[in-house]
Design a protein around this motif. Sequence first.
Motif, short mmCIF file in Angstrom:
data_model
loop_
_atom_site.label_atom_id
_atom_site.label_comp_id
_atom_site.label_asym_id
_atom_site.label_seq_id
_atom_site.Cartn_x
_atom_site.Cartn_y
_atom_site.Cartn_z
N PRO A 108 36.71 -1.30 -5.23
CA PRO A 108 35.35 -1.38 -5.77
C PRO A 108 34.32 -0.86 -4.77
O PRO A 108 34.50 -0.99 -3.55
CB PRO A 108 35.16 -2.88 -6.02
N ILE A 109 33.27 -0.26 -5.27
CA ILE A 109 32.25 0.31 -4.43
C ILE A 109 31.46 -0.80 -3.71
O ILE A 109 31.17 -1.85 -4.30
CB ILE A 109 31.30 1.21 -5.25
N ALA A 110 31.14 -0.59 -2.44
CA ALA A 110 30.39 -1.56 -1.65
C ALA A 110 28.92 -1.54 -2.05
O ALA A 110 28.40 -0.57 -2.59
CB ALA A 110 30.54 -1.25 -0.17
N HIS A 111 28.23 -2.64 -1.75
CA HIS A 111 26.82 -2.78 -2.14
C HIS A 111 25.96 -1.67 -1.55
O HIS A 111 25.19 -1.02 -2.28
CB HIS A 111 26.29 -4.13 -1.68
N ASP A 112 26.07 -1.44 -0.24
CA ASP A 112 25.23 -0.42 0.40
C ASP A 112 25.51 0.97 -0.17
O ASP A 112 24.61 1.80 -0.30
CB ASP A 112 25.44 -0.42 1.91
N SER A 113 26.76 1.21 -0.52
CA SER A 113 27.11 2.51 -1.11
C SER A 113 26.49 2.65 -2.49
O SER A 113 26.00 3.73 -2.86
CB SER A 113 28.63 2.65 -1.20
N TRP A 114 26.48 1.56 -3.26
CA TRP A 114 25.88 1.63 -4.58
C TRP A 114 24.37 1.86 -4.50
O TRP A 114 23.80 2.61 -5.31
CB TRP A 114 26.17 0.36 -5.38
N VAL A 115 23.73 1.26 -3.53
CA VAL A 115 22.30 1.50 -3.33
C VAL A 115 22.06 2.98 -3.04
O VAL A 115 21.12 3.59 -3.57
CB VAL A 115 21.75 0.62 -2.18
N ALA A 116 22.91 3.57 -2.18
CA ALA A 116 22.78 5.00 -1.86
C ALA A 116 23.05 5.85 -3.09
O ALA A 116 22.34 6.85 -3.32
CB ALA A 116 23.74 5.36 -0.73
N ILE A 117 24.03 5.48 -3.89
CA ILE A 117 24.33 6.21 -5.11
C ILE A 117 23.13 6.15 -6.06
O ILE A 117 22.79 7.13 -6.73
CB ILE A 117 25.58 5.65 -5.80
N GLY A 118 22.49 5.01 -6.12
CA GLY A 118 21.31 4.87 -6.97
C GLY A 118 20.22 5.86 -6.59
O GLY A 118 19.57 6.46 -7.46
N ARG A 119 20.02 6.05 -5.28
CA ARG A 119 19.02 7.02 -4.83
C ARG A 119 19.42 8.44 -5.23
O ARG A 119 18.58 9.25 -5.63
CB ARG A 119 18.85 6.94 -3.31
N ILE A 120 20.71 8.73 -5.12
CA ILE A 120 21.19 10.06 -5.49
C ILE A 120 20.97 10.32 -6.98
O ILE A 120 20.49 11.39 -7.39
CB ILE A 120 22.67 10.21 -5.12
N VAL A 121 21.34 9.36 -7.82
CA VAL A 121 21.20 9.54 -9.26
C VAL A 121 19.73 9.66 -9.65
O VAL A 121 19.36 10.48 -10.51
CB VAL A 121 21.89 8.40 -10.03
N ASP A 122 18.87 8.87 -9.03
CA ASP A 122 17.44 9.00 -9.30
C ASP A 122 16.94 10.40 -8.95
O ASP A 122 16.12 10.98 -9.67
CB ASP A 122 16.65 7.96 -8.49
N GLN A 123 17.46 10.95 -7.85
CA GLN A 123 17.07 12.29 -7.45
C GLN A 123 17.57 13.33 -8.45
O GLN A 123 16.86 14.28 -8.80
CB GLN A 123 17.63 12.59 -6.06
N VAL A 124 18.80 13.13 -8.98
CA VAL A 124 19.33 14.02 -9.99
C VAL A 124 18.47 13.97 -11.25
O VAL A 124 18.19 15.01 -11.88
CB VAL A 124 20.79 13.67 -10.32
N CYS A 125 18.04 12.79 -11.62
CA CYS A 125 17.20 12.63 -12.81
C CYS A 125 15.88 13.41 -12.67
O CYS A 125 15.31 13.84 -13.67
CB CYS A 125 16.90 11.15 -13.06
N GLU A 126 15.42 13.58 -11.46
CA GLU A 126 14.16 14.29 -11.22
C GLU A 126 14.34 15.81 -11.11
O GLU A 126 13.40 16.57 -11.37
CB GLU A 126 13.51 13.77 -9.93
#
Length: 344
Positions: A108-126
Amino acid sequence: MRNWDYRATWVRDSSFIVYALLRLGYQGEAVGFLHWAMDRAQACSKGHLGVMYALDGGEIADERKLDLAGFEGATPIVVGNEAKDQTQHDIYGALLDATYLGSKYGEPIAHDSWVAIGRIVDQVCETWDTPDSGIWEVRGPKKHYLHSRLMSWVAVDRAVRLAQKRSLPAPLVRWSETRTAIHDDIWANFWNDDLGRFVRAIGDAPEDLAVDGALLMMPLVRFVGATDPKWLATLEAIGEDLSDDGQVYRYRIDDGLPGQEGTFVACSFWYVECLARAGRLDEARLNFEKLLAHGNHLGLFAEEIAQDGSFLGNFPQGFSHLALISAAFYLDRALDSDGPREWA
């Protein structure tokens, strides 16, 4: 001949390793790479990853040419890589697909990694609807490439699926709306009714309306069904325009670089897998066996194959072998079952 400095880790190429390692049972190695990739993701500002990194995670040197000759006198010899400063939207889709598979079959993905992934996906959305240099790192004006748009869809789709599967916090409504917007944009702007197939880029120039080997990823990432009539028309066009006895060029356009292109080994194996998924098993198996015959005495491949059968580019090339593994895995399953089938 083209010579490039490959002392680097491409986010795109390396992310494909996760799929291959997991399918072959090497979970520890796959998870190990994802840890390395997540370290890069956590360190990047505002979700913007570099295209490539040094093996220690550092920056790549600026590109310069050396007054030396390479294999069989090939010049120029290039150190560093100018592509490190390019914008390539597809790297995020490759990384998110690997992250999704790693969480599903590895750990399973770690918490800090998921936070970083969230930033990446938000950037993709933009940024998904902005032009870039594409998977082939074209050195010219940025364009709206189908493959880049496709992999932006993959990035958001895998993030949504991962959040739902693992009950992770995420702005699912916004992400899902973006996923739909990218999907609709691809069908509205990259499907050409007059030509009856998908095209590589938005634009009216002949090279924009051409097919591209990267389009073979469309059914492989499950954007379109492998037997969808519109995809089959595109697959047929790729076979006619880019295939030379089963060996597939990535494109047949001027890419602004000196030197000659050979057939691209990864695209050739993607083509095999697409044929197999489309139910054309005899053709897929024949092409696969022809390609295997071009390997060296150890079964290894370079990046490209010249018209005389010699190797071009980096050797051995990881990207080539990852595509080989994927094609072999699917073709073997299809031949041992009642026919092709989809699997996650």
